[in-house]
Write an enzyme that holds these catalytic residues in place. Structure first.
Site, mmCIF file in Angstrom:
data_model
loop_
_atom_site.group_PDB
_atom_site.id
_atom_site.type_symbol
_atom_site.label_atom_id
_atom_site.label_comp_id
_atom_site.label_asym_id
_atom_site.label_seq_id
_atom_site.Cartn_x
_atom_site.Cartn_y
_atom_site.Cartn_z
ATOM 1 N N ARG A 90 0.895 -1.181 -0.051
ATOM 2 C CA ARG A 90 0.195 -0.020 -0.046
ATOM 3 C C ARG A 90 0.819 0.976 0.051
ATOM 4 N NH1 ARG A 90 -4.709 1.724 4.291
ATOM 5 N NH2 ARG A 90 -5.315 3.594 3.168
ATOM 6 N N HIS A 147 -8.111 6.987 0.311
ATOM 7 C CA HIS A 147 -8.797 5.840 0.467
ATOM 8 C C HIS A 147 -9.338 5.182 -0.975
ATOM 9 C CE1 HIS A 147 -10.412 7.723 4.148
ATOM 10 N NE2 HIS A 147 -9.469 6.712 4.640
ATOM 11 N N ARG A 185 -9.347 14.715 12.702
ATOM 12 C CA ARG A 185 -9.142 15.760 11.593
ATOM 13 C C ARG A 185 -10.314 16.786 11.702
ATOM 14 N NH1 ARG A 185 -7.571 11.218 7.713
ATOM 15 N NH2 ARG A 185 -5.212 10.806 8.235
ATOM 16 N N GLU A 238 -9.629 -3.419 1.912
ATOM 17 C CA GLU A 238 -8.508 -2.898 0.992
ATOM 18 C C GLU A 238 -7.327 -3.717 0.882
ATOM 19 O OE1 GLU A 238 -9.163 0.541 3.909
ATOM 20 O OE2 GLU A 238 -8.082 1.744 2.190
#
Ligand code: ADP
Length: 399
Positions: A93, A182, A241, A385
């Protein structure tokens, strides 16, 4: 083929070993505190990954971390393969592929150079991702490897969606624009929803809601807009965030709190969002539990969270000129029925009608949660993922 998936951070390394014959996870784990005192490995294996092996030992660098991971995977007691030669390929990744990567790629020198060139865009993650790749190459020099980018899926966005309204020279000189993140998850979900809908043309909004959250607008399987930007800080409110705000807020906080721009961004990345507003926790389960006890700050934090996501869904429906389906995924999207209901509350005018009873029940499983009469179909689809990375890796190394 068995494929090892690696997600390397600056002091951590996550892994999964997937048997592509049935796409089952044979083992997974996490090495933490690499290069820091108290480094350790947490390895899970066996039926339902219920068995655990933990090891605390000095792990000075990523190469040593990889050695420890391979030792765990091949161990007589808690290993799942006899030999590392059983690992047919490694999928990595990588956070930022800039404008260079529109898809996953086999790792060769040119690919490594390009990931390196993207470091200014992903200064924290890309160097760590590269460390992970180099560590793997050091311990498995003959195994083919593939890089899968968080940004790649969003590269189909048109300029009207990715350009910021700043002097164009900054885009030209510094590649400042919206990239989105993402992407591996959004692509996985886009593929699955297309299978489910079976429509030649479709307009879909995907809500990936986890600690980090992002939405994407997907037309005919291609991303046309997404909420995260140059960095993962932009967009909706997240665990820690802030999401989007007036850029002047940065100067205002910096001046008042005597912080540098970097320190201020750290506040916006690590101390804001649900955590900042609730003054309690960044974790949705915690905030929801406290709100249920009547805590006003937690209730307000949840309102801000849902309102921002609802507005983005509306904006994307407008951007696409309609919406056929809305999908929720990731930790919150898959599990938090209350959250999903609060987001779509008020979107009936758009043709969204939730089956509230079903929505409240569904956790972590694929399900249509709208009523049969709903003009917009609403789904929960679990993301994966690692599997998406593994599928790309298999495809590229067997090409
Ligand atoms: P990350 O971005 O770290 O991958 P995840 O996708 O795992 O995050 O999502 C983590 C978030 O999901 C946390 O805020 C957690 O509270 C939330 N979550 C997990 N299960 C539930 C649940 N049953 N109800 C509400 N929120 C949940």
């Amino acid at each position: 083929m068995k494929i090892l998936i690696i997600n390397a951070g600056s002091s951590s390394l996550k892994y999964q070993l997937i048997d592509m014959q049935d796409e089952s996870v044979l083992a997974k784990g996490l090495v933490e505190r690499i290069g820091i005192e108290g480094s350790n490995l947490a390895h899970k294996y066996g039926e339902g990954l219920q068995q655990k092996f933990n090891l605390t030992t000095a792990i000075p660098n990523h190469t040593e971390a990889m050695n420890i991971v391979l030792a765990a995977l091949t161990d007589k007691e808690h290993g799942v393969i006899a030999d590392t030669s059983e690992i047919g390929a490694v999928g990595h990744r990588v956070l930022h592929g800039g404008m260079k990567f529109t898809a996953s790629c086999v790792i060769d020198q040119a690919c490594l150079d390009a990931i390196e060139e993207c470091i200014p865009l992903g200064p924290l993650h890309n160097p760590a991702n590269l460390q992970g790749i180099r560590a793997c190459q050091a311990v498995m020099p003959n195994t083919p490897m593939v890089a899968v980018f968080d940004t790649a899926f969003h590269q189909t966005m048109p300029p009207k969606a990715y350009l910021y309204g700043v002097p164009l020279e900054y885009y030209k000189k510094y590649s400042i624009r919206r990239y989105g993140f993402h992407g591996t998850s959004h692509r996985f979900i886009a593929g699955r929803i297309n299978e489910i809908l079976g429509m030649a043309h479709s307009k879909v909004v995907i809500c990936h809601l986890g600690n980090g959250s992002s939405l994407s607008a997907v037309v005919d399987g291609k991303c046309v807009d997404t909420s995260m930007g140059l960095t993962p800080l932009e967009g909706v409110l997240m665990g820690t965030r802030s999401g989007s705000l007036d850029p002047a807020v940065v100067e205002c906080i910096a001046n008042n709190e005597h912080l540098t721009p970097t320190q201020t961004l750290n506040v916006l990345n690590k101390k804001s969002g649900l955590l900042g507003l609730s003054e309690y926790s960044s974790d949705m389960r915690d905030v929801r539990a406290k709100a249920a006890e009547g805590d006003e700050k937690c209730k307000t934090a949840l309102d801000v969270w849902a309102y921002g996501i609802r507005k983005t869904i509306g904006a994307y429906a407008a951007a696409m000129g309609g919406i056929d389906a809305l999908v929720f995924t990731a930790g919150i999207g898959e599990n938090d029925g209350e959250g999903r209901e609060s987001i779509v509350d008020g979107l009936e005018f758009m043709g969204i009608e939730l089956d509230k009873e079903k929505n409240a029940r569904i956790r972590g499983e694929e399900c249509e949660i709208s009523t049969p009469n709903s003009k917009v179909r609403v789904f929960v689809i679990p993301t994966n993922e690692e599997l998406a990375i593994a599928r790309d890796t298999l495809e590229l190394v067997t090409k």
